[in-house]
Design an enzyme around this catalytic site. Structure first.
Site, PDB file in Angstrom:
ATOM      1  N   VAL A  17      17.658  48.001  79.871  1.00 18.51           N
ATOM      2  CA  VAL A  17      18.036  47.001  78.876  1.00 18.51           C
ATOM      3  C   VAL A  17      18.893  47.619  77.781  1.00 18.51           C
ATOM      4  O   VAL A  17      19.942  47.092  77.412  1.00 18.51           O
ATOM      5  CB  VAL A  17      16.786  46.340  78.263  1.00 18.51           C
ATOM      6  CG1 VAL A  17      17.182  45.360  77.154  1.00 18.51           C
ATOM      7  CG2 VAL A  17      15.988  45.611  79.332  1.00 18.51           C
ATOM      8  N   ARG A  48      14.691  59.713  74.968  1.00 19.91           N
ATOM      9  CA  ARG A  48      13.762  60.809  75.253  1.00 19.91           C
ATOM     10  C   ARG A  48      14.435  61.937  76.012  1.00 19.91           C
ATOM     11  O   ARG A  48      14.059  63.098  75.873  1.00 19.91           O
ATOM     12  CB  ARG A  48      12.565  60.281  76.058  1.00 19.91           C
ATOM     13  CG  ARG A  48      11.564  59.513  75.236  1.00 19.91           C
ATOM     14  CD  ARG A  48      10.391  59.054  76.073  1.00 19.91           C
ATOM     15  NE  ARG A  48      10.786  58.076  77.085  1.00 19.91           N
ATOM     16  CZ  ARG A  48       9.957  57.511  77.948  1.00 19.91           C
ATOM     17  NH1 ARG A  48       8.673  57.852  77.942  1.00 19.91           N
ATOM     18  NH2 ARG A  48      10.383  56.626  78.824  1.00 19.91           N
ATOM     19  N   GLU A 131      13.279  37.268  70.803  1.00 20.28           N
ATOM     20  CA  GLU A 131      13.528  36.333  71.902  1.00 20.28           C
ATOM     21  C   GLU A 131      13.380  37.000  73.262  1.00 20.28           C
ATOM     22  O   GLU A 131      12.885  36.400  74.224  1.00 20.28           O
ATOM     23  CB  GLU A 131      14.932  35.744  71.774  1.00 20.28           C
ATOM     24  CG  GLU A 131      15.265  34.663  72.793  1.00 20.28           C
ATOM     25  CD  GLU A 131      14.458  33.388  72.583  1.00 20.28           C
ATOM     26  OE1 GLU A 131      13.646  33.052  73.467  1.00 20.28           O
ATOM     27  OE2 GLU A 131      14.624  32.749  71.536  1.00 20.28           O
ATOM     28  N   VAL A 134       9.896  37.410  75.760  1.00 22.65           N
ATOM     29  CA  VAL A 134       9.318  36.416  76.674  1.00 22.65           C
ATOM     30  C   VAL A 134      10.434  35.764  77.486  1.00 22.65           C
ATOM     31  O   VAL A 134      11.375  35.208  76.928  1.00 22.65           O
ATOM     32  CB  VAL A 134       8.548  35.320  75.909  1.00 22.65           C
ATOM     33  CG1 VAL A 134       7.978  34.294  76.876  1.00 22.65           C
ATOM     34  CG2 VAL A 134       7.435  35.926  75.072  1.00 22.65           C
ATOM     35  N   ILE A 138      16.040  33.339  78.965  1.00 27.95           N
ATOM     36  CA  ILE A 138      15.753  31.927  78.687  1.00 27.95           C
ATOM     37  C   ILE A 138      15.512  31.722  77.195  1.00 27.95           C
ATOM     38  O   ILE A 138      14.614  32.345  76.624  1.00 27.95           O
ATOM     39  CB  ILE A 138      14.510  31.457  79.462  1.00 27.95           C
ATOM     40  CG1 ILE A 138      14.685  31.705  80.967  1.00 27.95           C
ATOM     41  CG2 ILE A 138      14.241  29.987  79.196  1.00 27.95           C
ATOM     42  CD1 ILE A 138      13.427  31.441  81.777  1.00 27.95           C
ATOM     43  N   GLY A 189      13.694  45.898  94.411  1.00 32.57           N
ATOM     44  CA  GLY A 189      13.749  46.268  93.005  1.00 32.57           C
ATOM     45  C   GLY A 189      13.113  45.272  92.056  1.00 32.57           C
ATOM     46  O   GLY A 189      13.178  45.443  90.836  1.00 32.57           O
ATOM     47  N   GLU A 192       7.911  47.132  90.283  1.00 28.87           N
ATOM     48  CA  GLU A 192       7.888  48.543  89.920  1.00 28.87           C
ATOM     49  C   GLU A 192       7.103  49.329  90.967  1.00 28.87           C
ATOM     50  O   GLU A 192       6.359  48.761  91.763  1.00 28.87           O
ATOM     51  CB  GLU A 192       7.222  48.719  88.556  1.00 28.87           C
ATOM     52  CG  GLU A 192       7.894  47.963  87.417  1.00 28.87           C
ATOM     53  CD  GLU A 192       9.191  48.604  86.977  1.00 28.87           C
ATOM     54  OE1 GLU A 192       9.441  49.769  87.353  1.00 28.87           O
ATOM     55  OE2 GLU A 192       9.963  47.937  86.265  1.00 28.87           O
ATOM     56  N   LYS A 207       2.817  37.693  77.192  1.00 34.97           N
ATOM     57  CA  LYS A 207       3.756  36.612  76.884  1.00 34.97           C
ATOM     58  C   LYS A 207       3.018  35.337  76.489  1.00 34.97           C
ATOM     59  O   LYS A 207       3.463  34.606  75.603  1.00 34.97           O
ATOM     60  CB  LYS A 207       4.662  36.375  78.097  1.00 34.97           C
ATOM     61  CG  LYS A 207       5.563  37.569  78.411  1.00 34.97           C
ATOM     62  CD  LYS A 207       6.270  37.414  79.742  1.00 34.97           C
ATOM     63  CE  LYS A 207       7.139  38.628  80.043  1.00 34.97           C
ATOM     64  NZ  LYS A 207       7.778  38.552  81.380  1.00 34.97           N
TER      65      LYS A 207
END
Length: 430
Positions: A17, A48, A131, A134, A138, A189, A192, A207
């Site tokens: 992200v 890291r 935002e 969750v 969307i 993918g 996980e 959430k």
């Protein structure tokens, strides 16, 4: 006129992200500046592993000292996408103390200790937007927090985890077993290497806590959310669902009691009718169904995870926070004025689908029906199939409390004629 001094942004985390946030900030810099009214500048990126090559990010922006970055004093907005509880919580509160507003995608932290973050933001007169915490791309938090601020939300029902929806959709459409569908999700993918947070409902529960808190103006923590995973859902459950005109989804359900005096939040697999809008949500998509007094029924649908969708939500918050920064204002903070109690799962009222393995002999159905009656659980339909001294009995109930159903199941297990309780599934969305 556009302000010439750029707004400085610190990015905490540069994974899937974070790297996408940095890319969009760079490639869409002119558009973002025009929308905000000032240029935005990536002033530092805390990571890291500094040795990893991060395309498009100058090496002199990379640091391993996240604390020093948020303490700089010239940072306008901190974007936190590292996840987890610590050091994220300390870094966010430190950012507020040193003059920065915060955009976060950290559902776990917000669900567990959102009150602390909101209090710190209010104390320092700064924004806290999330935002992206969750349902990915969307737009959901802002509609609940702003667009429906004048309405009374009664129920939020949704699919908020793409991994589990992909697995259940694959089981439904192909007849695959749970492990087979999980293996495919992992290969593609969607899951996980350790899928526990998804398939055991931890992700969805976090959430649900956030959604319930906003929808009902009440502090709801992760510990308040009833959670049940989907690892025990079988192909036989889907076969039974189809016979009822239903499918199975892992749902987050937040609802206000009929008398308005309390709320509940829960996550568990449930059968929903094929006619319900959520039944048609396929693959790794998310969808949330909101029911309110004035607006009625609303549905929000789209990709709920992934680098680009989540980054889209982060950037939307970044634009809003930067605009507030320029105008010297802040957006809506925590609204917990209602302070409604959170009821236990035992008080939840819904319908149930119970599959029993029983002895195939006269009187069994009467015994089972008596147990349901003794616990004040009314039976809607019964279906029985028998062969070679063994039988399966499927009971669908009318609405009853979860506590009554739990007592019924415990009593059924004590009957000599009941070999086992194969599955228990709630029936929602009717």
């Amino acid at each position: 006129m556009m302000r010439t001094r750029p707004l400085k942004v610190a990015l905490l985390g540069c994974g899937v992200v974070g790297s996408e946030v940095a890319r969009i900030m760079t490639t869409h810099a002119d558009d973002l500046a025009a929308r905000i009214g000032a240029p935005v500048e990536l002033a530092g990126v805390a990571v890291r592993r500094p040795s990893r090559v991060r395309e498009g990010i100058p090496a002199d922006l990379i640091t391993t000292d996240a604390t020093a970055l948020v303490k700089r004093g010239d940072i306008d907005v901190v974007v936190e996408v590292i996840g987890g509880i610590e050091p994220a919580r300390t870094l966010i509160t430190t950012a507020f103390e040193h003059g920065a507003s915060v955009v976060s995608a950290n559902k776990a932290l917000l669900a567990q200790d959102g009150a602390t973050l909101h209090a710190a933001a209010e104390e320092h007169d700064k924004d806290l937007y999330y935002e992206a915490a969750v349902a990915g791309a969307i737009p959901l938090i802002r509609p609940l927090r702003e667009s429906l601020a004048g309405d009374k939300v009664n129920r939020v029902l949704g699919i908020v985890n793409g991994t589990t929806n992909f697995i259940l959709d694959k089981m439904d459409s192909t007849g695959a077993g749970y492990q087979e569908a999980l293996d495919e999700a992992t290969a593609l993918g969607y899951a996980e290497a350790d899928p526990t947070a998804d398939v055991e409902g931890f992700d969805a529960a976090a959430k649900a806590a956030i959604l319930a808190g906003i929808a009902f103006h009440t502090r709801v923590r992760l510990d308040d959310v009833y959670r049940e995973g989907m690892t025990e859902v079988t192909a036989a459950d889907f076969a039974s669902a189809k016979e009822m005109g239903c499918t199975i989804k892992l749902l987050a359900i937040c609802e206000r009691a009929a008398d308005g005096g309390s709320v509940t939040a829960r996550v568990h697999p449930a059968m929903i009718p094929l006619t319900h809008p959520l039944a048609s949500v396929r693959g790794a998509y998310n969808a949330v169904f909101v029911e309110s007094d004035a607006a009625g029924e609303l549905m929000f649908y789209g990709p709920g995870a992934g680098g680009s969708p989540t980054a889209s939500a982060v950037l939307g918050d970044l634009v809003a926070v930067c605009r507030n920064r320029l105008s010297g204002s802040t957006g809506p903070g925590e609204s917990a004025y209602a302070q409604l109690p959170v009821s236990s799962m035992g008080e939840v009222v819904t319908r149930y689908h119970i599959s029993l393995d029983v002895a195939d002999k006269p009187g069994v159905l009467a015994q089972v029906a008596t147990v349901f009656a003794e616990h004040d659980v009314s039976i809607d339909t019964v279906r029985q199939q028998g062969k070679d001294g063994e039988a399966s009995l499927v009971v669908v109930t009318h609405r009853a409390s979860d506590a009554s159903l739990a007592g019924t199941v415990e009593a059924l297990r004590s009957l000599d004629t009941v070999r086992g309780v194969a599955s228990i599934m709630r029936v929602e969305g009717e």
